[in-house]
Design an enzyme around this catalytic site. Structure first.
Site, PDB file in Angstrom:
ATOM      1  N   ASP A 125      -3.989 -11.358 -24.195  1.00  0.00           N
ATOM      2  CA  ASP A 125      -3.917 -10.266 -23.231  1.00  0.00           C
ATOM      3  C   ASP A 125      -2.789 -10.537 -22.236  1.00  0.00           C
ATOM      4  O   ASP A 125      -2.874 -11.461 -21.431  1.00  0.00           O
ATOM      5  CB  ASP A 125      -5.252 -10.142 -22.494  1.00  0.00           C
ATOM      6  CG  ASP A 125      -5.337  -8.908 -21.606  1.00  0.00           C
ATOM      7  OD1 ASP A 125      -4.284  -8.347 -21.247  1.00  0.00           O
ATOM      8  OD2 ASP A 125      -6.469  -8.508 -21.274  1.00  0.00           O
ATOM      9  N   HIS A 133      -5.319  -7.129 -25.202  1.00  0.00           N
ATOM     10  CA  HIS A 133      -5.917  -6.224 -24.238  1.00  0.00           C
ATOM     11  C   HIS A 133      -6.465  -4.993 -24.966  1.00  0.00           C
ATOM     12  O   HIS A 133      -5.919  -4.562 -25.979  1.00  0.00           O
ATOM     13  CB  HIS A 133      -4.854  -5.792 -23.215  1.00  0.00           C
ATOM     14  CG  HIS A 133      -5.409  -5.065 -22.037  1.00  0.00           C
ATOM     15  ND1 HIS A 133      -6.157  -5.675 -21.063  1.00  0.00           N
ATOM     16  CD2 HIS A 133      -5.327  -3.756 -21.674  1.00  0.00           C
ATOM     17  CE1 HIS A 133      -6.501  -4.794 -20.144  1.00  0.00           C
ATOM     18  NE2 HIS A 133      -6.009  -3.615 -20.496  1.00  0.00           N
ATOM     19  N   CYS A 149     -11.068  -3.107 -18.696  1.00  0.00           N
ATOM     20  CA  CYS A 149      -9.781  -3.011 -18.015  1.00  0.00           C
ATOM     21  C   CYS A 149     -10.028  -2.827 -16.510  1.00  0.00           C
ATOM     22  O   CYS A 149     -10.688  -3.656 -15.884  1.00  0.00           O
ATOM     23  CB  CYS A 149      -8.963  -1.888 -18.627  1.00  0.00           C
ATOM     24  SG  CYS A 149      -7.233  -1.835 -18.122  1.00  0.00           S
TER      25      CYS A 149
END
Length: 292
Positions: free
Chosen positions: A211, A242, A149
């Site tokens: 995502d 994600h 991330c």
């Protein structure tokens, strides 16, 4: 391989409050070989700092024979404790992400690499200087970086450091939109276009096609920019959402089997690029040496 965990509080220059950064270090533990040395990896966290999932992820790397440094990236705003995976923690993490200076993110990465250089259980092929180290000369720099991330973006930026020979970036956010840091105007792709990754280490980008943080247009932009700049890069798009490697509070997105497969890819990259002493690196016939 067994592992141990400790931490170091390192002074920073760019923290306006003068607070140190805490860097957790997870390392192999081989009691019968007290002088064993291993390559280093910097593992950057998501917006919640070094949580249980991040620590376990770093532990997997360490148990393969690497000293792993995990910096607490929000030392300007919080203590080293992890933010909770709830609404308040998410709001704080996203708020801090765009309040922290871009240069401060880069300083954190430099300090983490410098710390690895200073540790007696690192193999000494990481060149750098830290307040804990002495001057030494080595012919090769070997350090790797990874992160998820926000940490994927930080691992991407760590690749600009010539000491980093491989960066494995998991669903890196904000690269395509150039919105990392204070002012939401980072220069990550600009630096790639300027050639700052050419001739550097190997880069691997992993994204889930589902995502929503990095849409197809964003992934295409990152891929094209890397290819146009002739960066040594591998671009992987998988059927995942994600945070699919997070084994806790992943909102139903954790894919353990896919994670296991891709961790295997990551370890192959690390073993090939930093896990072995390959001697001096040669570019265009010129030997490169770094002094620390």
């Amino acid at each position: 391989m067994l592992i141990t965990k400790t931490y170091y509080d390192i002074p920073t220059k760019l923290d306006p409050n003068g607070r140190p950064i805490r860097i957790f270090v997870i390392a192999p533990n081989v009691p019968a070989y007290p002088n064993a040395k291993f390559p280093g990896v910097v593992c950057f966290s998501e917006i919640y700092q070094v949580t249980g999932p991040v620590e376990r992820f770093a532990g997997q790397i360490a148990s393969h024979g690497y000293v792993v440094a995990c910096p607490s990236i929000y030392h300007e705003f919080e203590g080293p404790e992890a933010l909770p995976y709830d609404t308040e923690g998410t709001d704080k993490g996203n708020k801090y992400k765009i309040e922290k200076e871009l240069a401060a993110y880069d300083e954190d990465a430099t300090l983490a690499i410098d710390l690895l250089c200073s540790l007696k259980n690192c193999n000494g092929r990481i060149a750098g200087l830290s307040p804990l180290s002495t001057y030494r000369t080595y012919s090769l720099t070997t350090c790797a970086a990874t992160g998820m991330c926000l940490g994927g973006h930080l691992a991407f930026r760590a690749a600009f450091d010539p000491r980093v020979r491989a960066s494995f970036c998991w669903f890196a956010t904000d690269i395509h939109s150039a919105t990392l840091g204070k002012g939401k105007n980072d220069n990550s792709l600009v630096r790639v276009r300027n050639g700052d990754l050419k001739g550097k280490g190997e880069l691997v980008m992993v994204f889930g096609k589902q995502d929503t943080h990095v849409p197809r247009e964003g992934r295409d932009l990152i891929r094209k920019t890397l290819e146009d700049a002739n960066v040594t890069a591998t671009f992987l798009e998988v059927q995942a959402q994600h945070a699919f490697i997070r084994d806790e509070e992943s909102k139903g997105r954790w894919d353990a089997a896919l994670t296991r497969s891709l961790v295997g890819v990551m370890m192959e990259v690390f073993e090939r690029t930093v896990g072995r002493d390959m001697g001096e690196r040669v570019d265009d016939g010129t030997k490169i040496e770094h002094v620390c």
